[in-house]
Enzyme design. Structure first.
Site, PDB file in Angstrom:
ATOM      1  N   LYS A 193      38.156  48.319  53.479  1.00 14.86           N
ATOM      2  CA  LYS A 193      37.496  49.151  52.459  1.00 14.86           C
ATOM      3  C   LYS A 193      36.022  48.797  52.456  1.00 14.86           C
ATOM      4  CE  LYS A 193      37.503  48.813  47.414  1.00 14.86           C
ATOM      5  NZ  LYS A 193      38.386  48.802  46.226  1.00 14.86           N
TER       6      LYS A 193
ATOM      7  N   ASP B 157      39.947  54.931  40.341  1.00  9.33           N
ATOM      8  CA  ASP B 157      40.009  53.530  39.898  1.00  9.33           C
ATOM      9  C   ASP B 157      39.508  53.503  38.449  1.00  9.33           C
ATOM     10  OD1 ASP B 157      39.422  50.862  39.309  1.00  9.33           O
ATOM     11  OD2 ASP B 157      38.330  50.423  41.133  1.00  9.33           O
TER      12      ASP B 157
ATOM     13  N   ASP C 298      34.711  53.006  48.853  1.00 11.74           N
ATOM     14  CA  ASP C 298      34.728  52.899  47.393  1.00 11.74           C
ATOM     15  C   ASP C 298      33.308  53.053  46.884  1.00 11.74           C
ATOM     16  OD1 ASP C 298      35.148  52.367  44.730  1.00 11.74           O
ATOM     17  OD2 ASP C 298      35.971  50.350  45.010  1.00 11.74           O
TER      18      ASP C 298
ATOM     19  N   GLY D 190      41.822  45.044  43.115  1.00 12.58           N
ATOM     20  CA  GLY D 190      41.471  43.648  42.879  1.00 12.58           C
ATOM     21  C   GLY D 190      40.151  43.516  42.154  1.00 12.58           C
TER      22      GLY D 190
ATOM     23  N   LYS E 259      44.923  48.661  38.605  1.00 14.79           N
ATOM     24  CA  LYS E 259      44.491  47.303  38.296  1.00 14.79           C
ATOM     25  C   LYS E 259      45.072  46.973  36.934  1.00 14.79           C
ATOM     26  CE  LYS E 259      40.084  47.367  40.718  1.00 14.79           C
ATOM     27  NZ  LYS E 259      38.625  47.531  40.581  1.00 14.79           N
TER      28      LYS E 259
ATOM     29  N   LYS F 219      32.322  49.363  50.610  1.00 19.28           N
ATOM     30  CA  LYS F 219      31.617  49.823  49.425  1.00 19.28           C
ATOM     31  C   LYS F 219      30.442  50.694  49.870  1.00 19.28           C
ATOM     32  CE  LYS F 219      33.773  47.452  46.155  1.00 19.28           C
ATOM     33  NZ  LYS F 219      34.406  48.079  44.985  1.00 19.28           N
TER      34      LYS F 219
ATOM     35  N   SER G 280      38.222  44.220  50.977  1.00 18.65           N
ATOM     36  CA  SER G 280      37.165  45.056  50.401  1.00 18.65           C
ATOM     37  C   SER G 280      35.830  44.413  50.741  1.00 18.65           C
ATOM     38  CB  SER G 280      37.365  45.133  48.879  1.00 18.65           C
ATOM     39  OG  SER G 280      36.268  45.743  48.263  1.00 18.65           O
TER      40      SER G 280
ATOM     41  N   GLU H  56      37.420  56.298  47.099  1.00 18.56           N
ATOM     42  CA  GLU H  56      37.770  55.779  45.783  1.00 18.56           C
ATOM     43  C   GLU H  56      36.623  55.993  44.798  1.00 18.56           C
ATOM     44  OE1 GLU H  56      38.920  51.666  46.107  1.00 18.56           O
ATOM     45  OE2 GLU H  56      38.903  51.332  43.948  1.00 18.56           O
TER      46      GLU H  56
HETATM   47  O1  OSB Z   1      36.019  48.714  42.526  1.00 16.58           O
HETATM   48  O2  OSB Z   1      37.732  47.893  43.402  1.00 16.58           O
HETATM   49  C1  OSB Z   1      36.630  47.732  42.864  1.00 16.58           C
HETATM   50  C2  OSB Z   1      35.692  44.008  42.826  1.00 16.58           C
HETATM   51  C3  OSB Z   1      35.156  43.893  41.566  1.00 16.58           C
HETATM   52  C4  OSB Z   1      35.063  45.011  40.770  1.00 16.58           C
HETATM   53  C5  OSB Z   1      35.522  46.251  41.236  1.00 16.58           C
HETATM   54  C6  OSB Z   1      36.088  46.364  42.495  1.00 16.58           C
HETATM   55  C7  OSB Z   1      36.143  45.228  43.317  1.00 16.58           C
HETATM   56  C8  OSB Z   1      36.631  45.247  44.683  1.00 16.58           C
HETATM   57  C9  OSB Z   1      37.091  43.946  45.280  1.00 16.58           C
HETATM   58  O3  OSB Z   1      36.616  46.229  45.392  1.00 16.58           O
HETATM   59  C10 OSB Z   1      38.568  43.845  45.345  1.00 16.58           C
HETATM   60  C11 OSB Z   1      39.009  42.444  45.639  1.00 16.58           C
HETATM   61  O4  OSB Z   1      38.989  42.056  46.806  1.00 16.58           O
HETATM   62  O5  OSB Z   1      39.416  41.718  44.705  1.00 16.58           O
HETATM   63 MG    MG Z   2      37.228  50.398  43.071  1.00 19.05          MG
END
Ligand code: OSB
Ligand code: MG
Length: 375
Positions: free
Chosen positions: A166, A243, A193, A295, A267, A168, A140, A218
């Site tokens: 992924k 999510d 995301d 994550g 999660k 952001k 990510s 996402e």
């Molecule tokens: O939205 O998935 C998310 C990290 C912190 C809070 C929200 C998210 C995330 C990530 C990172 O996308 C996922 C990871 O590599 O742990």
């Molecule tokens: Mg997310």
């Protein structure tokens, strides 16, 4: 097993590189680590709340308060047989799933150790096929200052062996980014995301990405919303994943009932623990909805438990479970590394979480510690 003693640690570790999302920027990762002691064994849990209430309303501060003043007193001295009991014991507190999940994880770890089973084996007991031995993972990538820098970061992670990217996004940093990434990497699994940064009226932005063959988008809309996602979904071609909106198996059921998503990111923290996470998995599996394990920049303690969850049969899409060295140069637990030939991480096989907590490192990164003893 009588719950004899608990230790709660507030820790902070620097991130290898800052993580930027539509809800904020993080340079260091605060979280809580919980140790549950019984019969000479120690079960570990990680509370993935952050220093600020950006992703969730919970913070390390609220989680400390809720654990210390309500959840821990409710479990101390009790006789724990199976980890599925924990959620019921904590039900008298509304909300606060991230705080609850730390206790839930520790209960799963310690009972798996007692049974001589890896956490993956214990979680997978209801499924005849048993747990997977390797879990598909992706990376990510936070928001970078420029599109070119994002492309360079993608390139770097593909070179390392990650098979799913992924990105952001946030308003103003979306369509052009997705187009550039698709043009530069025509065969890569790419997903986006938004972390709730858009409104239904922004559907045109997602329609502009319809032709990019994205794996999914996402959580484009509000963190509390399920309904508007159900209205957005028929307007776009890209599969829609939830999510933030899914806090329980019931929420997942509502979302599927009204057609709000194609995919769910599970999660364990967000749904209050591993028992509830497995319920979401079971529901989705019964309806043919793919799931993957999300994550929260976990330490090795949380990462081990993510890998165990993602080893269940319904986790058919790559998880946000990167190698721990991507987040932390040094960590409080054994590092996990990527198997670059198939973009997987191997699921631990030793009893419980199957990781070694480095107590000296834990002490070094601890900002606050409290011990709770049953007398
Ligand atoms: O939205 O998935 C998310 C990290 C912190 C809070 C929200 C998210 C995330 C990530 C990172 O996308 C996922 C990871 O590599 O742990
Ligand atoms: Mg997310």
């Amino acid at each position: 097993m009588k719950i004899e003693r608990l230790d709660l640690y507030h820790i902070s570790q620097p991130l290898v590189s800052p993580f930027v999302t539509s809800f904020g920027r993080q340079e260091e990762r605060h979280c809580l680590i919980l140790a549950l002691h019984s019969e000479g064994l120690t079960g570990w849990g990680e509370c993935v709340a952050n220093s600020a209430p950006g992703y969730s309303y919970e913070t390390v501060g609220t989680a400390w308060h809720i654990l210390s003043d309500f959840l821990i007193p409710a479990v101390l001295g009790r006789e724990l047989q199976e980890p599925e009991e924990i959620a019921g014991w904590l039900k008298f507190v509304r909300g606060h799933p991230l705080a609850k999940a730390a206790l839930d994880q520790a209960a799963w770890d310690i009972t798996a150790q007692r049974d001589g089973l890896s956490l993956a084996r214990k979680l997978a007991q209801p499924y005849p096929e048993g747990p997977r031995r390797r879990v598909k993972v992706g990376v990510s990538i936070g928001i970078q200052p420029t599109i070119d820098q994002t492309l360079a970061v993608i390139h770097h992670h593909l070179d390392e062996g990650y098979g799913r990217i992924k990105l952001k996004i946030r308003p103003g940093h979306d369509v052009d980014l997705a187009r550039a990434a698709r043009a530069a990497f025509p065969d890569t699994l790419i997903m986006l995301d938004a972390n709730s940064a858009y409104r239904l009226e922004d559907a045109i932005i997602f329609q502009a990405m319809d032709g990019l063959d994205l794996l999914m988008i996402e959580q484009p809309l509000d963190y509390e919303d399920i309904y508007d996602h159900s209205r957005l979904r028929p307007l776009i071609h890209t599969p829609l994943c939830l999510d933030e909106s899914i806090h329980s198996a019931d929420h997942a059921r509502y979302a599927l009932a009204i057609g709000a998503c194609d995919i769910i990111n599970i999660k364990p923290g967000r749904v209050g623990g591993w028992t509830e996470a497995r319920k979401v998995h079971d529901l989705c599996r019964s309806q043919g909805i793919p799931v993957w394990c999300g994550g929260m920049l976990e330490t090795g303690v949380g990462r081990a438990a993510q890998l165990a969850l993602a080893s269940l049969p319904g986790f058919t899409l790559p998880g946000d479970i990167s190698a721990t060295a991507r987040y932390y140069a040094e960590d409080i637990a054994t590092h996990f590394s990527l198997n670059p030939e198939d973009s997987t991480i191997s699921v631990p096989t030793a009893p419980g979480l199957g990781v070694e907590v480095n107590m000296a490192r834990l002490a070094r990164v601890t900002l606050q510690k409290e011990t709770y003893v049953y007398r």
